[in-house]
Design a protein around this motif. Sequence first.
Motif, PDB file in Angstrom:
ATOM      1  N   CYS A   1      77.192  93.039  45.756  1.00 23.35           N
ATOM      2  CA  CYS A   1      75.925  93.074  44.920  1.00 23.35           C
ATOM      3  C   CYS A   1      75.119  92.582  45.539  1.00 23.35           C
ATOM      4  N   GLN A   2      73.727  92.512  46.054  1.00 21.49           N
ATOM      5  CA  GLN A   2      72.540  91.761  45.978  1.00 21.49           C
ATOM      6  C   GLN A   2      71.472  90.999  45.954  1.00 21.49           C
ATOM      7  N   PHE A   3      71.994  92.021  44.316  1.00 24.84           N
ATOM      8  CA  PHE A   3      70.899  90.933  42.523  1.00 24.84           C
ATOM      9  C   PHE A   3      71.573  90.776  42.209  1.00 24.84           C
ATOM     10  N   GLY A   4      70.487  89.722  41.176  1.00 27.32           N
ATOM     11  CA  GLY A   4      71.295  88.765  39.902  1.00 27.32           C
ATOM     12  C   GLY A   4      70.685  89.308  39.225  1.00 27.32           C
ATOM     13  N   SER A   5      70.081  89.112  37.655  1.00 26.54           N
ATOM     14  CA  SER A   5      69.909  90.154  36.400  1.00 26.54           C
ATOM     15  C   SER A   5      68.299  90.550  36.902  1.00 26.54           C
ATOM     16  N   LYS A   6      68.348  91.825  35.985  1.00 29.43           N
ATOM     17  CA  LYS A   6      67.203  91.897  36.268  1.00 29.43           C
ATOM     18  C   LYS A   6      67.329  92.739  35.717  1.00 29.43           C
ATOM     19  N   VAL A   7      65.370  93.246  35.103  1.00 34.23           N
ATOM     20  CA  VAL A   7      65.437  94.259  33.581  1.00 34.23           C
ATOM     21  C   VAL A   7      65.909  96.034  34.393  1.00 34.23           C
ATOM     22  N   LEU A   8      66.012  96.539  34.079  1.00 36.86           N
ATOM     23  CA  LEU A   8      66.601  98.142  33.789  1.00 36.86           C
ATOM     24  C   LEU A   8      65.259  99.240  33.656  1.00 36.86           C
ATOM     25  N   THR A   9      65.233  98.215  31.996  1.00 36.57           N
ATOM     26  CA  THR A   9      64.309  99.733  31.710  1.00 36.57           C
ATOM     27  C   THR A   9      63.030  99.155  30.572  1.00 36.57           C
ATOM     28  N   ALA A  10      61.789  99.140  30.563  1.00 35.44           N
ATOM     29  CA  ALA A  10      61.150  98.191  29.484  1.00 35.44           C
ATOM     30  C   ALA A  10      60.110  99.059  29.121  1.00 35.44           C
ATOM     31  N   ILE A  11      60.228  99.933  27.831  1.00 33.27           N
ATOM     32  CA  ILE A  11      58.933 100.576  27.505  1.00 33.27           C
ATOM     33  C   ILE A  11      58.445  99.951  26.326  1.00 33.27           C
TER      34      ILE A  11
END
Length: 334
Positions: free
Chosen positions: A324-334
């Motif tokens: 996995c190349q990415f660290g913690s991230k936002v999937l959804t924000a509404i």
Amino acid sequence: MTEKSPRFVTTITPQRLSFAGGGTDFADFYLHHGGAVVSATIDKFVYVTVKRHSELFDEKYRLSYSLTEHVDDLDLIKNDIARECLRFLNVDPPLFISTTSDLPVSSGLGSSSSFAVGLLLALHSLRGETVTAGQLAEEACHIEIDVLGKPIGKQDQYAAAFGGINFYEFMKDGRVRVEALWNRVTDLQELFDSGVLYWTGVQRRAEDVLGEQQKNIPFQIEALKEMTDLANSCRLSFLNSENLIGDIASIVNQGWARKRNYASTISSSTLEDGIARAIAAGAHGAKIAGAGGGGFLYVLASDREKESVTKALSPMSPVSFKYCQFGSKVLTAI
């Protein structure tokens, strides 16, 4: 909270697999001698959702994880990481928090720190704030180590926040240097294609193992210095090796030979038997992931040896994974 702040946020945070340097990320060691870890994040994730709870519900806080909590007082929240993250960022209730994971907890892949990082990111996002990976990592370290007093190091929080393959250098002044790694001559995918996780079926709280390990640090200084040297060797292998799998397997084996002596709870006759069976069946390298005591057995084996290794380790369940190349991230924000 601003007018543009979301009411619902879901984050995705990877878990990590360390190759070298485990134990040198304890402040009791690195503040005096310096430490280093090489680790990579894998495609096994912790998911956290935070939403503004409707005031029509009776409670101020509703949490859903392996347990369900309905409380009106922050101090009554049993999930210690959730409680202290909420206290640290002072997010006004009512709130709903839920979390789930791709793998069982207490498996040696840093799930607790992935949860802490993912929750902090979700709470910052709910407040309309942008936060760096370094800030997330340090806040998670503060919550777990300073506030909750957990006997753990810093590598898990940094891996979860930054993602990818990194060399983490823990400095004597408390800073952490992060260096992204790659290999100029070898396809990194080959390394991850050669890795398999075998579920031992034994779950243990990392703190139970690491508490003893932390107490033993004064008696393990030379071994920990050797682990730091192994992490530096691992870094060079990632950057330059033409036989990356062979080099990493050797480093994994050398690291486990040292680490299993850190504390009496790290290994057992059953776990050692599993490692021996894997090597006898053709594996290049093997160790218990994370703190030890159970969880996953990490094995490096070529495609032609995987079937015999899996047979030798039966009834342990094999789990394949990818980088996995990415660290913690936002999937959804509404």
